[in-house]
Scaffold this active site. Structure first.
Site, mmCIF file in Angstrom:
data_model
loop_
_atom_site.group_PDB
_atom_site.id
_atom_site.type_symbol
_atom_site.label_atom_id
_atom_site.label_comp_id
_atom_site.label_asym_id
_atom_site.label_seq_id
_atom_site.Cartn_x
_atom_site.Cartn_y
_atom_site.Cartn_z
ATOM 1 N N ASP A 158 8.093 5.471 -0.102
ATOM 2 C CA ASP A 158 8.617 6.641 0.612
ATOM 3 C C ASP A 158 8.040 6.787 2.012
ATOM 4 O O ASP A 158 8.172 7.844 2.628
ATOM 5 C CB ASP A 158 8.341 7.914 -0.184
ATOM 6 C CG ASP A 158 6.851 8.177 -0.371
ATOM 7 O OD1 ASP A 158 6.051 7.279 -0.050
ATOM 8 O OD2 ASP A 158 6.490 9.267 -0.848
ATOM 9 N N SER A 170 5.101 7.229 2.927
ATOM 10 C CA SER A 170 4.021 8.220 3.020
ATOM 11 C C SER A 170 2.778 7.635 3.674
ATOM 12 O O SER A 170 1.963 8.373 4.237
ATOM 13 C CB SER A 170 3.674 8.764 1.622
ATOM 14 O OG SER A 170 3.329 7.708 0.742
ATOM 15 N N ASP A 193 -4.428 -17.826 3.029
ATOM 16 C CA ASP A 193 -3.945 -19.087 2.467
ATOM 17 C C ASP A 193 -4.369 -20.204 3.403
ATOM 18 O O ASP A 193 -3.737 -20.450 4.441
ATOM 19 C CB ASP A 193 -2.418 -19.036 2.325
ATOM 20 C CG ASP A 193 -1.855 -20.257 1.613
ATOM 21 O OD1 ASP A 193 -2.654 -21.017 1.030
ATOM 22 O OD2 ASP A 193 -0.622 -20.427 1.636
ATOM 23 N N HIS A 253 0.079 -13.245 -0.548
ATOM 24 C CA HIS A 253 -1.104 -13.636 0.229
ATOM 25 C C HIS A 253 -0.952 -15.017 0.854
ATOM 26 O O HIS A 253 -1.881 -15.516 1.488
ATOM 27 C CB HIS A 253 -2.344 -13.626 -0.664
ATOM 28 C CG HIS A 253 -2.770 -12.243 -1.057
ATOM 29 N ND1 HIS A 253 -3.685 -12.003 -2.059
ATOM 30 C CD2 HIS A 253 -2.406 -11.027 -0.580
ATOM 31 C CE1 HIS A 253 -3.866 -10.696 -2.189
ATOM 32 N NE2 HIS A 253 -3.094 -10.091 -1.293
ATOM 33 N N HIS A 290 0.820 -1.212 0.000
ATOM 34 C CA HIS A 290 0.000 0.000 0.000
ATOM 35 C C HIS A 290 0.855 1.265 0.000
ATOM 36 O O HIS A 290 0.409 2.309 -0.466
ATOM 37 C CB HIS A 290 -0.930 -0.016 1.213
ATOM 38 C CG HIS A 290 -2.103 -0.922 1.037
ATOM 39 N ND1 HIS A 290 -3.408 -0.503 1.165
ATOM 40 C CD2 HIS A 290 -2.180 -2.250 0.730
ATOM 41 C CE1 HIS A 290 -4.236 -1.512 0.952
ATOM 42 N NE2 HIS A 290 -3.500 -2.591 0.702
ATOM 43 N N ASP A 291 2.085 1.172 0.496
ATOM 44 C CA ASP A 291 2.970 2.343 0.475
ATOM 45 C C ASP A 291 3.596 2.538 -0.906
ATOM 46 O O ASP A 291 3.569 3.641 -1.464
ATOM 47 C CB ASP A 291 4.070 2.185 1.526
ATOM 48 C CG ASP A 291 5.029 3.363 1.525
ATOM 49 O OD1 ASP A 291 4.560 4.517 1.582
ATOM 50 O OD2 ASP A 291 6.257 3.145 1.458
ATOM 51 N N ASP A 320 5.100 -19.993 1.580
ATOM 52 C CA ASP A 320 5.407 -21.134 0.721
ATOM 53 C C ASP A 320 4.566 -21.034 -0.549
ATOM 54 O O ASP A 320 3.939 -19.999 -0.825
ATOM 55 C CB ASP A 320 5.162 -22.456 1.449
ATOM 56 C CG ASP A 320 3.758 -22.533 2.040
ATOM 57 O OD1 ASP A 320 2.864 -21.791 1.555
ATOM 58 O OD2 ASP A 320 3.542 -23.313 2.984
#
Length: 488
Positions: A235, A237, A407, A350, A227-228, A415
């Site tokens: 950065d 943010s 998972d 994920h 998400h950054d 894995d």
């Protein structure tokens, strides 16, 4: 035979006269070629050699009066040029032909023997006679001037030239070593090797301790990195708190793990003040989250600066929504310079972590009988039933606080089980399930399901590309003192 001897004597005399003219030494009138054998003709030829020590009176008038009667043009040209072809053979015979004048040339030839005269081999005695009067610098080709250039001061001049160059070198190295970071202006795995060599160890210890207390931390850190980096680049943010920041967007309200980054920052500020950026800490923490759960150790380049802008309005335009198709995700990845292989590989993140039931609620619907059923008929029926039971409260509604492993059966270990579950219809999010519905991405899913080694190799490369998105260096950002706010 007499004619050949005459020619040799004439040639010898011409050489004598030419050399004497070049050296500015008085010489007598060359004898006529018709009297080669007479002993009286040889003394005038031998006198010029002895003039140097005999009488000093003929020296002043002779240099200017001598060149006039010497009509042959050989006096002005260098001596070796005209006689060079015939001069090689008569050289030894000229010294032996006049027996009466033999002692005189021997005395003249002995002193200047040290001076090499390769240009006039035919008459060594005459060339040696011309060397003593080197006081007159009229001729530059005179062998007498040869010893002067040999000790010329040309060799010592080059050394002083490089001497001024070393001083600027140390000054440049000082300016390079003055910043806190080792190689400003570019990312490098050894960026903090001089300024904060224990940075990676410190971050790893913090992540390990936090993960021991809360097993969901690794998945949260990895999700926070995504998400950054997809908004404003990597950065940090997304870490900034405040009204209207990225952190306030609904897509980021479910993010977690901020306390881990803050703890690592406080530790590093105590060890290396104002040195390590929050963006580098986040990248290292996400990398370590993978390693600590069984994934590959990925070398990462460091040296990022923290961004100065964090706006919630930038989130939706860049983040991947859980309802995206393969084409929509491919366009978003392509805008960042990432490929379809990167899409499938990074979706493999994920394999650790969990998701709130609200993030995949659109995958279910209520049929005419009032039963909750999956929208996607490709979803495994048993898996769908498990999700419905896990997310339904007593009254049959979905709880916003309930979470489910991304998972199934392997959410705590990094894995390739995630890809095997996709092929079995057990993908939790819609963005997971659609990867097996596209021919191109399905082929990659199948390859990773067969070989965990192949997945790990691809993960290392894709993770390096992800963490290089929109990186800010040097003056483009700053090193925050606190990861939750901009310096000021």
């Amino acid at each position: 035979m007499d004619q050949m001897r005459r020619q040799r004597i004439v040639l010898c005399l011409v050489l004598v006269s030419s050399v004497l003219a070049l050296a500015g030494v008085a010489s007598s009138q060359p004898p006529s070629p018709s009297k080669p054998p007479s002993p009286s003709a040889t003394p005038p030829a031998a006198r010029p050699p002895s003039q140097r020590a005999a009488t000093p009176t003929p020296k002043p008038p002779s240099p200017r009066a001598a060149p006039k009667p010497l009509s042959p043009p050989t006096a002005t040209a260098p001596s070796p040029r005209p006689p060079s072809p015939p001069a090689t053979s008569p050289a030894p015979k000229t010294s032996s032909s006049p027996p009466s004048a033999a002692p005189a040339p021997r005395q003249a030839s002995s002193p200047p023997a040290a001076t090499p005269t390769p240009r006039t081999p035919p008459s060594p005695p005459t060339l040696r006679l011309s060397s003593p009067p080197a006081a007159t610098p009229a001729t530059k080709s005179s062998p007498s001037t040869s010893p002067a250039p040999r000790p010329s001061p040309r060799p010592p001049t080059p050394p002083p030239a490089p001497k001024p160059s070393p001083p600027p070198a140390p000054t440049r190295s000082k300016t390079n070593s003055s910043p806190a970071t080792s190689s400003p202006g570019q990312l490098s795995p050894s960026f903090y090797s001089l300024s904060c060599p224990s940075v990676e160890l410190a971050v790893r210890d913090v992540v390990r301790s936090a993960s021991t207390l809360d097993p969901t931390i690794p998945g949260k850190l990895l999700r926070m990195l995504f998400h950054d980096c997809f908004v404003e680049g990597c950065d940090a943010s997304v870490l900034i708190q405040g009204s209207g920041t990225e952190r306030t967007d609904p897509a980021n309200l479910s993010l977690g793990g901020f306390n881990v980054i803050d703890s690592a920052k406080r530790l590093l500020e105590a060890i290396c003040p104002a040195t390590v950026s929050c963006s580098d800490i986040l990248v290292l923490a996400a990398r370590d989250a993978v390693t600590l759960t069984g994934g590959p150790l990925v070398p990462v380049a460091l040296g990022r600066r923290d961004g100065l802008v964090s706006l919630a309005s930038n989130v939706r335009a860049n983040i991947i929504d859980t309802g995206f198709s393969v084409d929509a995700m491919a366009r978003s990845f392509a805008a960042k310079g990432l490929t379809l292989d990167d899409l499938v590989t990074l979706s493999g993140g994920h394999t650790i972590g969990s998701a709130h039931c609200t993030t995949f609620g659109e995958r279910f619907r209520v049929d005419s009988n009032g039963s909750t059923v999956p929208v996607d008929e490709a979803m495994n029926a048993d898996y769908a039933g498990e999700l419905i039971r896990a997310c339904s409260a007593v009254n049959g509604t979905v709880s916003s606080s309930t979470t489910v492993d991304c998972d199934e059966g392997s959410a705590s270990r990094f894995d390739n089980t995630y890809f095997a579950n996709l092929l079995d219809g057990r993908g939790l999010l819609r963005t997971d399930a659609v990867l097996v519905q596209n021919a191109t991405t399905r082929a990659t899913v199948e390859a990773f399901a067969r070989s965990e080694e192949s997945f790990f190799a691809s993960w290392s490369a894709s993770f390096a590309r992800l963490t290089s998105l929109g990186v800010k260096i040097a003056a483009e950002g700053e090193v925050r003192r606190s990861c939750s706010r901009v310096n000021g």
